[in-house]
Design a protein around this motif. Structure first.
Motif, mmCIF file in Angstrom:
data_model
loop_
_atom_site.group_PDB
_atom_site.id
_atom_site.type_symbol
_atom_site.label_atom_id
_atom_site.label_comp_id
_atom_site.label_asym_id
_atom_site.label_seq_id
_atom_site.Cartn_x
_atom_site.Cartn_y
_atom_site.Cartn_z
ATOM 1 N N LYS A 157 0.824 -1.203 0.000
ATOM 2 C CA LYS A 157 0.000 0.000 0.000
ATOM 3 C C LYS A 157 0.862 1.257 0.000
ATOM 4 O O LYS A 157 0.636 2.195 -0.767
ATOM 5 N N VAL A 158 1.889 1.278 0.869
ATOM 6 C CA VAL A 158 2.783 2.436 0.945
ATOM 7 C C VAL A 158 3.571 2.587 -0.346
ATOM 8 O O VAL A 158 3.778 3.704 -0.841
ATOM 9 N N LEU A 159 4.030 1.480 -0.916
ATOM 10 C CA LEU A 159 4.793 1.518 -2.157
ATOM 11 C C LEU A 159 3.989 2.145 -3.280
ATOM 12 O O LEU A 159 4.467 3.048 -3.982
ATOM 13 N N PHE A 160 2.755 1.699 -3.456
ATOM 14 C CA PHE A 160 1.925 2.239 -4.527
ATOM 15 C C PHE A 160 1.551 3.698 -4.260
ATOM 16 O O PHE A 160 1.471 4.505 -5.188
ATOM 17 N N PRO A 191 -0.806 3.189 -10.269
ATOM 18 C CA PRO A 191 -0.561 3.106 -8.820
ATOM 19 C C PRO A 191 -1.712 3.662 -7.988
ATOM 20 O O PRO A 191 -1.920 3.239 -6.852
ATOM 21 N N CYS A 192 -2.459 4.613 -8.561
ATOM 22 C CA CYS A 192 -3.617 5.160 -7.843
ATOM 23 C C CYS A 192 -4.685 4.083 -7.664
ATOM 24 O O CYS A 192 -5.280 3.956 -6.588
ATOM 25 N N ILE A 193 -4.915 3.303 -8.698
ATOM 26 C CA ILE A 193 -5.864 2.195 -8.611
ATOM 27 C C ILE A 193 -5.379 1.169 -7.605
ATOM 28 O O ILE A 193 -6.145 0.678 -6.758
ATOM 29 N N ALA A 194 -4.084 0.838 -7.682
ATOM 30 C CA ALA A 194 -3.518 -0.141 -6.759
ATOM 31 C C ALA A 194 -3.589 0.352 -5.314
ATOM 32 O O ALA A 194 -3.739 -0.439 -4.387
ATOM 33 N N THR A 195 -3.476 1.649 -5.129
ATOM 34 C CA THR A 195 -3.542 2.227 -3.788
ATOM 35 C C THR A 195 -4.964 2.243 -3.250
ATOM 36 O O THR A 195 -5.194 1.913 -2.072
ATOM 37 N N CYS A 196 -5.923 2.594 -4.078
ATOM 38 C CA CYS A 196 -7.273 2.943 -3.600
ATOM 39 C C CYS A 196 -8.330 1.874 -3.841
ATOM 40 O O CYS A 196 -9.485 2.076 -3.445
ATOM 41 N N TRP A 197 -7.991 0.757 -4.479
ATOM 42 C CA TRP A 197 -9.026 -0.199 -4.864
ATOM 43 C C TRP A 197 -9.834 -0.689 -3.668
ATOM 44 O O TRP A 197 -11.071 -0.802 -3.738
ATOM 45 N N ALA A 198 -9.163 -0.983 -2.557
ATOM 46 C CA ALA A 198 -9.881 -1.509 -1.392
ATOM 47 C C ALA A 198 -10.781 -0.445 -0.771
ATOM 48 O O ALA A 198 -11.888 -0.749 -0.310
ATOM 49 N N ILE A 199 -10.307 0.809 -0.762
ATOM 50 C CA ILE A 199 -11.126 1.892 -0.223
ATOM 51 C C ILE A 199 -12.360 2.105 -1.096
ATOM 52 O O ILE A 199 -13.462 2.349 -0.590
ATOM 53 N N MET A 200 -12.194 1.996 -2.415
ATOM 54 C CA MET A 200 -13.309 2.220 -3.320
ATOM 55 C C MET A 200 -14.370 1.129 -3.237
ATOM 56 O O MET A 200 -15.508 1.320 -3.673
ATOM 57 N N LEU A 201 -14.013 -0.021 -2.677
ATOM 58 C CA LEU A 201 -15.025 -1.060 -2.479
ATOM 59 C C LEU A 201 -16.084 -0.641 -1.465
ATOM 60 O O LEU A 201 -17.219 -1.129 -1.507
ATOM 61 N N LEU A 202 -15.729 0.264 -0.563
ATOM 62 C CA LEU A 202 -16.666 0.635 0.497
ATOM 63 C C LEU A 202 -17.918 1.316 -0.047
ATOM 64 O O LEU A 202 -19.035 0.884 0.265
ATOM 65 N N PRO A 203 -17.799 2.396 -0.841
ATOM 66 C CA PRO A 203 -19.042 2.983 -1.364
ATOM 67 C C PRO A 203 -19.766 2.072 -2.350
ATOM 68 O O PRO A 203 -20.980 2.200 -2.526
ATOM 69 N N LEU A 204 -19.055 1.148 -2.980
ATOM 70 C CA LEU A 204 -19.703 0.240 -3.924
ATOM 71 C C LEU A 204 -20.505 -0.846 -3.222
ATOM 72 O O LEU A 204 -21.421 -1.422 -3.821
#
Length: 251
Positions: A157-160, A191-204
């Protein structure tokens, strides 16, 4: 949260104000839209009780208007992600010749949001599958929260997240400049997708108050991007505040 609002204030008061204007317009559109369009409708209320597995997934997908879903994805991305592009947008503008600056920005945004639209299709399918497998919206959301928390604690997560700040050289002339602007959008999106994919699952996966969940996740992503500190790590937070030690002592 303080960091997020400070970044927004700096953007709004400087030459990056169009970034805030676009994001604000998208938020107003998101509020005005029906939530069944804004947030993908993940399950049919009329689905047969006995449907499970692939049959339930296929039925769920078939009742969704995917053109409307694509509109909802774009509105979500414009509202939530546009403020995250402050630095790369300024980089593209400053490194492009005056006569092609607008075109360079448009190509960059095309690459960035094109990549994110593909990612949103995959994330929506994952949210649909999670909803069907879990059997209830509450369980699906709880699983999504657990996945997000685990992802937050990984070194990847930090790397991306660090790669989201990459400012790459851009060609100045000819076709190479056009391709370079578009490619840079993809290079920032990845890298933005790799960073945020799990967070974006929440509103979905959120069935109740999805707009509120969008705002919360957008604030989290904005804080992470501009705070200059590692992402929120629940384990590290507990250790810092003595929570883990107190729990061990109690046990």
């Amino acid at each position: 949260m303080t960091t997020a609002f400070a970044a927004l204030r700096e953007m709004a008061s400087g030459r990056a104000w169009p970034v805030i204007a676009v994001s604000a317009a998208a938020w107003m559109l998101a509020i005005g839209l029906d939530h069944s369009v804004l947030i993908p409708t993940l399950c049919s209320t009329t689905a047969a009780a006995g449907w499970t597995g692939a049959a339930a997934l296929a039925a769920t997908l078939s009742i969704n208007a995917w053109t409307g879903q694509a509109v909802s994805w774009l509105v979500m991305l414009l509202a939530m992600m546009t403020p995250l592009l402050w630095q790369p947008l300024v980089h593209v503008w400053d490194r492009s010749l005056a006569e092609r600056r607008v075109r360079a920005v448009a190509l960059f945004l095309g690459g960035y949001f094109g990549g994110w639209m593909l990612a949103m299709a995959g994330l929506t399918l994952a949210a649909v599958a999670l909803r069907v497998v879990a059997g209830s919206a509450v369980t699906a959301f709880a699983i999504a929260v657990a996945v997000m928390v685990v992802w937050q604690m990984t070194p990847a997560k930090v790397l991306f997240l660090n790669r989201c700040h990459a400012l790459r050289p851009l060609p100045a002339f000819g076709l190479a400049a056009e391709v370079g602007s578009f490619r840079y959008g993809i290079q920032i999106a990845a890298p933005c997708i790799a960073t945020c994919w799990a967070i974006m699952l929440l509103p979905l996966t959120a069935e109740a108050a999805p707009g509120v969940m969008m705002a919360m996740t957008a604030t989290l992503m904005l804080s992470e991007r501009y705070s200059g500190t590692p992402p929120f790590n629940p384990a590290a937070w507990m250790q810092t505040h003595g929570v883990a030690g107190a729990l061990r002592h109690r046990n």
